[in-house]
Design an enzyme around this catalytic site. Structure first.
Site: not given
Ligand code: GDP
Length: 321
Positions: A23, A175, A281, A119, A152, A221
């Site tokens: 990868g 990670p 969310d 993950s 995973k 996060r």
């Molecule tokens: P997750 O940790 O698997 O939920 O990974 P993501 O990076 O896709 O999303 C993290 C958080 O960011 C979630 O609460 C999403 O709703 C929020 N978020 C806000 N704007 C965006 C966007 O434009 N793209 C993504 N992917 N997430 C977003």
């Protein structure tokens, strides 16, 4: 219970060894290739058009021909919350196939050490925070990415199984959410850091009055720079030999709203940020307990603002096009 095999002597020496980064074109794989340049090892890679890791016989044959002694499994079908939700078969089946082929094939040719990357989404949706490694399989998963998480978890268990049944020196690292150079900037398929870098950049150029961020902005996060992850992988290859999974993160989290404000500031976008609560969310919080890795002697170095600035520079260099 089957006894754990005796751990391999540590530190494990990478010098002079052939290391296969599976990868290597992805965000994690390319960071690993960058990081391994400062180790005295030989890095081997396979281009996607030369080897499809979802095909078992091709993968086994490639491994037999190239004879790596160390394998890092950084190949995976990955994507953000919307992509995961929309392509459940791809996220489950492709990832299971890659794991089975690369991990099984590596064992078959006698690979000395293998590192598998999981993950933080493998942990239950409502796991107590910060999440320790032993939260695995203690509750239901977050539905928006359970396909990827189940694959995973299977990978983690396969690694553990090879160690138990055959004494293989295979390890797994978990990670937290990653960002950095080489990310995927697709508007719908990306993770939040790359998505927002792109959206704020485009809004800045267009003088747009507002930018929409998915969800309520309230989820929390933890974000780890991918070059820090690559450094942790090298550290773990050398210093870790244990059947237990190992978390990798910064130990700090941030709300999506605060993260969006930080990203807007780095990009230089001064308009409004609005939240679209009709978008999911996902998990309310994902923060790893990194005390086991810290005790082993590794901590993340990159400050979030600096890391986002480096990712933005990467985007400007054309990675986003
Ligand atoms: P997750 O940790 O698997 O939920 O990974 P993501 O990076 O896709 O999303 C993290 C958080 O960011 C979630 O609460 C999403 O709703 C929020 N978020 C806000 N704007 C965006 C966007 O434009 N793209 C993504 N992917 N997430 C977003």
């Amino acid at each position: 219970m089957t006894p754990q095999p005796t751990a391999t002597a540590l530190p494990f020496d990478l010098a002079g060894r052939r290391v296969f980064v599976a990868g290597h074109r992805g965000m994690v794989g390319s960071a690993l290739v960058r990081r391994l340049k400062s180790e005295r090892c030989e890095v081997v890679t396979a281009d996607r058009n030369a080897l499809d890791l979802t095909r078992q016989s091709d993968t086994e044959e490639w491994l037999r021909r190239n004879r790596p002694e160390v394998v890092i499994v950084a190949a995976a079908k990955v994507g953000g919350i919307a992509y995961n939700n929309a392509f459940p078969v791809d996220f489950l089946a492709d990832n299971l196939a890659i794991e089975l082929n690369v991990i099984g094939g590596s064992f078959a040719i006698g690979v000395r050490k293998l590192l598998f990357l999981g993950s933080s989404c493998i942990y239950p949706r409502l796991a107590p925070q910060p999440m320790t490694e032993d939260m695995l399989l203690t509750g239901p998963l977050e539905p928006t990415n359970e396909w990827y998480a189940v694959a995973k978890i299977a990978g983690v268990k396969l690694v553990e199984a090879y160690r138990r049944q055959h004494g293989a020196d295979f390890i797994s690292l978990m990670p937290t959410n990653l960002y950095g150079p080489g990310d995927n900037y697709h508007p719908e398929h990306s993770h939040v850091p790359a998505a927002l870098i792109r959206r704020f950049h485009e809004a800045k150029l267009a003088n747009a009055p507002s930018v929409t961020v998915w969800g309520t902005g309230r989820p929390r996060r933890e974000f780890l720079a991918v070059d820090d992850l690559a450094d942790a992988c090298v550290f773990a290859l050398k210093n870790y030999s244990d059947g237990r999974i190992l978390n990798v993160g910064t130990g700090r989290d941030i709300t999506i709203a605060d993260f969006a404000r930080l990203a807007a500031d780095v990009v230089g976008y001064a308009g409004d940020i609005v939240f679209d609560a009709s978008r999911p969310d996902g998990a309310p919080q994902k923060l790893l307990d990194v005390s086991r890795l810290t005790k082993l002697g590794w901590t993340a170095r990159t400050e979030l603002r600096d890391g986002i600035a480096a990712a933005y520079q990467d985007f400007l260099k054309g990675a986003g096009r």
